[in-house]
Write a protein that holds these residues in place. Sequence first.
Motif, PDB file in Angstrom:
ATOM      1  N   GLU A   6     -22.790 -32.625  15.259  1.00 30.90           N
ATOM      2  CA  GLU A   6     -23.808 -32.011  14.389  1.00 30.90           C
ATOM      3  C   GLU A   6     -24.943 -32.995  14.111  1.00 30.90           C
ATOM      4  N   ALA A   7     -24.534 -34.229  13.934  1.00 23.69           N
ATOM      5  CA  ALA A   7     -25.587 -35.232  13.706  1.00 23.69           C
ATOM      6  C   ALA A   7     -26.494 -35.353  14.929  1.00 23.69           C
ATOM      7  N   GLY A   8     -25.875 -35.267  16.124  1.00 29.12           N
ATOM      8  CA  GLY A   8     -26.682 -35.324  17.347  1.00 29.12           C
ATOM      9  C   GLY A   8     -27.597 -34.131  17.476  1.00 29.12           C
ATOM     10  N   TRP A   9     -27.064 -32.929  17.167  1.00 23.04           N
ATOM     11  CA  TRP A   9     -27.897 -31.735  17.213  1.00 23.04           C
ATOM     12  C   TRP A   9     -29.020 -31.819  16.194  1.00 23.04           C
ATOM     13  N   ARG A  10     -28.697 -32.293  15.020  1.00 25.05           N
ATOM     14  CA  ARG A  10     -29.742 -32.397  14.000  1.00 25.05           C
ATOM     15  C   ARG A  10     -30.856 -33.378  14.437  1.00 25.05           C
ATOM     16  N   GLY A  11     -30.432 -34.381  15.110  1.00 25.20           N
ATOM     17  CA  GLY A  11     -31.451 -35.322  15.598  1.00 25.20           C
ATOM     18  C   GLY A  11     -32.367 -34.678  16.629  1.00 25.20           C
ATOM     19  N   LEU A  12     -31.767 -33.893  17.552  1.00 23.95           N
ATOM     20  CA  LEU A  12     -32.591 -33.192  18.548  1.00 23.95           C
ATOM     21  C   LEU A  12     -33.515 -32.181  17.884  1.00 23.95           C
ATOM     22  N   VAL A  13     -32.942 -31.458  16.901  1.00 27.06           N
ATOM     23  CA  VAL A  13     -33.741 -30.432  16.213  1.00 27.06           C
ATOM     24  C   VAL A  13     -34.947 -31.088  15.536  1.00 27.06           C
ATOM     25  N   ARG A  14     -34.743 -32.218  14.857  1.00 27.27           N
ATOM     26  CA  ARG A  14     -35.858 -32.877  14.192  1.00 27.27           C
ATOM     27  C   ARG A  14     -36.906 -33.354  15.229  1.00 27.27           C
ATOM     28  N   THR A  15     -36.372 -33.761  16.379  1.00 24.76           N
ATOM     29  CA  THR A  15     -37.310 -34.208  17.426  1.00 24.76           C
ATOM     30  C   THR A  15     -38.196 -33.073  17.896  1.00 24.76           C
ATOM     31  N   TYR A  16     -37.566 -31.892  18.185  1.00 28.13           N
ATOM     32  CA  TYR A  16     -38.346 -30.757  18.682  1.00 28.13           C
ATOM     33  C   TYR A  16     -39.201 -30.157  17.576  1.00 28.13           C
ATOM     34  N   GLU A  17     -38.729 -30.227  16.338  1.00 27.95           N
ATOM     35  CA  GLU A  17     -39.552 -29.704  15.245  1.00 27.95           C
ATOM     36  C   GLU A  17     -40.830 -30.567  15.054  1.00 27.95           C
ATOM     37  N   ALA A  18     -40.679 -31.830  15.391  1.00 24.45           N
ATOM     38  CA  ALA A  18     -41.872 -32.710  15.237  1.00 24.45           C
ATOM     39  C   ALA A  18     -42.882 -32.551  16.376  1.00 24.45           C
ATOM     40  N   MET A  19     -42.478 -31.941  17.479  1.00 18.74           N
ATOM     41  CA  MET A  19     -43.374 -31.762  18.621  1.00 18.74           C
ATOM     42  C   MET A  19     -44.285 -30.551  18.395  1.00 18.74           C
ATOM     43  N   ARG A  20     -45.317 -30.475  19.179  1.00 24.18           N
ATOM     44  CA  ARG A  20     -46.180 -29.291  19.126  1.00 24.18           C
ATOM     45  C   ARG A  20     -45.415 -28.129  19.763  1.00 24.18           C
ATOM     46  N   PRO A  21     -45.583 -26.899  19.292  1.00 25.72           N
ATOM     47  CA  PRO A  21     -44.847 -25.758  19.831  1.00 25.72           C
ATOM     48  C   PRO A  21     -45.018 -25.593  21.330  1.00 25.72           C
ATOM     49  N   ARG A  22     -46.209 -25.778  21.868  1.00 23.99           N
ATOM     50  CA  ARG A  22     -46.421 -25.592  23.300  1.00 23.99           C
ATOM     51  C   ARG A  22     -45.612 -26.622  24.098  1.00 23.99           C
ATOM     52  N   ASP A  23     -45.574 -27.878  23.636  1.00 22.06           N
ATOM     53  CA  ASP A  23     -44.812 -28.912  24.342  1.00 22.06           C
ATOM     54  C   ASP A  23     -43.303 -28.634  24.267  1.00 22.06           C
ATOM     55  N   ALA A  24     -42.841 -28.212  23.082  1.00 14.46           N
ATOM     56  CA  ALA A  24     -41.422 -27.892  22.917  1.00 14.46           C
ATOM     57  C   ALA A  24     -41.050 -26.683  23.770  1.00 14.46           C
ATOM     58  N   ALA A  25     -41.969 -25.671  23.852  1.00 13.75           N
ATOM     59  CA  ALA A  25     -41.691 -24.471  24.634  1.00 13.75           C
ATOM     60  C   ALA A  25     -41.587 -24.813  26.112  1.00 13.75           C
ATOM     61  N   ALA A  26     -42.384 -25.758  26.600  1.00 12.22           N
ATOM     62  CA  ALA A  26     -42.311 -26.146  28.003  1.00 12.22           C
ATOM     63  C   ALA A  26     -40.943 -26.745  28.337  1.00 12.22           C
ATOM     64  N   ILE A  27     -40.387 -27.495  27.367  1.00 11.70           N
ATOM     65  CA  ILE A  27     -39.035 -28.068  27.601  1.00 11.70           C
ATOM     66  C   ILE A  27     -37.974 -26.976  27.503  1.00 11.70           C
ATOM     67  N   PHE A  28     -38.104 -26.060  26.525  1.00 13.13           N
ATOM     68  CA  PHE A  28     -37.091 -25.020  26.322  1.00 13.13           C
ATOM     69  C   PHE A  28     -37.010 -24.074  27.522  1.00 13.13           C
ATOM     70  N   ASN A  29     -38.124 -23.891  28.226  1.00 14.47           N
ATOM     71  CA  ASN A  29     -38.091 -23.018  29.394  1.00 14.47           C
ATOM     72  C   ASN A  29     -37.164 -23.558  30.498  1.00 14.47           C
ATOM     73  N   GLU A  30     -36.868 -24.871  30.481  1.00 15.25           N
ATOM     74  CA  GLU A  30     -36.032 -25.473  31.516  1.00 15.25           C
ATOM     75  C   GLU A  30     -34.619 -25.819  31.046  1.00 15.25           C
ATOM     76  N   LEU A  31     -34.342 -25.672  29.763  1.00 19.53           N
ATOM     77  CA  LEU A  31     -33.001 -26.007  29.251  1.00 19.53           C
ATOM     78  C   LEU A  31     -31.983 -24.914  29.585  1.00 19.53           C
ATOM     79  N   GLU A  32     -30.720 -25.336  29.644  1.00 21.22           N
ATOM     80  CA  GLU A  32     -29.633 -24.353  29.827  1.00 21.22           C
ATOM     81  C   GLU A  32     -29.483 -23.529  28.561  1.00 21.22           C
TER      82      GLU A  32
END
Length: 219
Positions: free
Chosen positions: A147-173
Amino acid sequence: MIRPRLLPVAIAAMAGLFVVKAESLVGLLRGGAAVVAPARAADPPPAPAPAPAPAPVSAARAPAQPPAAAPQAIPVAAPDPATAAERALLEQLRARRTEIEAREQAVVAQEVVLQATERRLARRVEELTALQQRLEALDRSRTEREEAGWRGLVRTYEAMRPRDAAAIFNELEMPILVEILDRMGERKAAPVIGAMRAEQARLVTTELARHRARRTAAN
């Protein structure tokens, strides 16, 4: 000269001896007659002749002795039926008592075995309980770390711009994408989903709804 003197003396002696014998004979005849006469007057009947004594029997011809009589058996009193019944009852009671004692010993031995088994099972339950507690602790620790690892990832993506985060999410499993979006706040997740490809956004929205439904059912 001697012979003429002796002859008269001898003749005289013989004469005197004859006289003496004659007197003795006459006296005897008189006495016998007197004795015989009264005996004849009261003469009892002649006594029967005694029976001849039996001739001695030799040892070989002696009659056989009759056999000795067999010793008579001492009469034995018949057993008392009441005594026999009491004895049989006592034997049955003794056998029953022995059987009951054997059963009691078997029950005591079985109780000892059961108590030892219960102690072993109690120790085993304690060991399993302690093991389960350790596993649960490890699972909580792992979950917390995850959970701590997930929370860290979530904070990372929340800090990114939506367009940049969306580009990564399009390639994630999809499973990873669902876990990240489920932990993101709605205000942070909406712009990212809006910037994703339409097909990826539709799939992630469907999987996110199923994930939250399963979690709710589990709780």
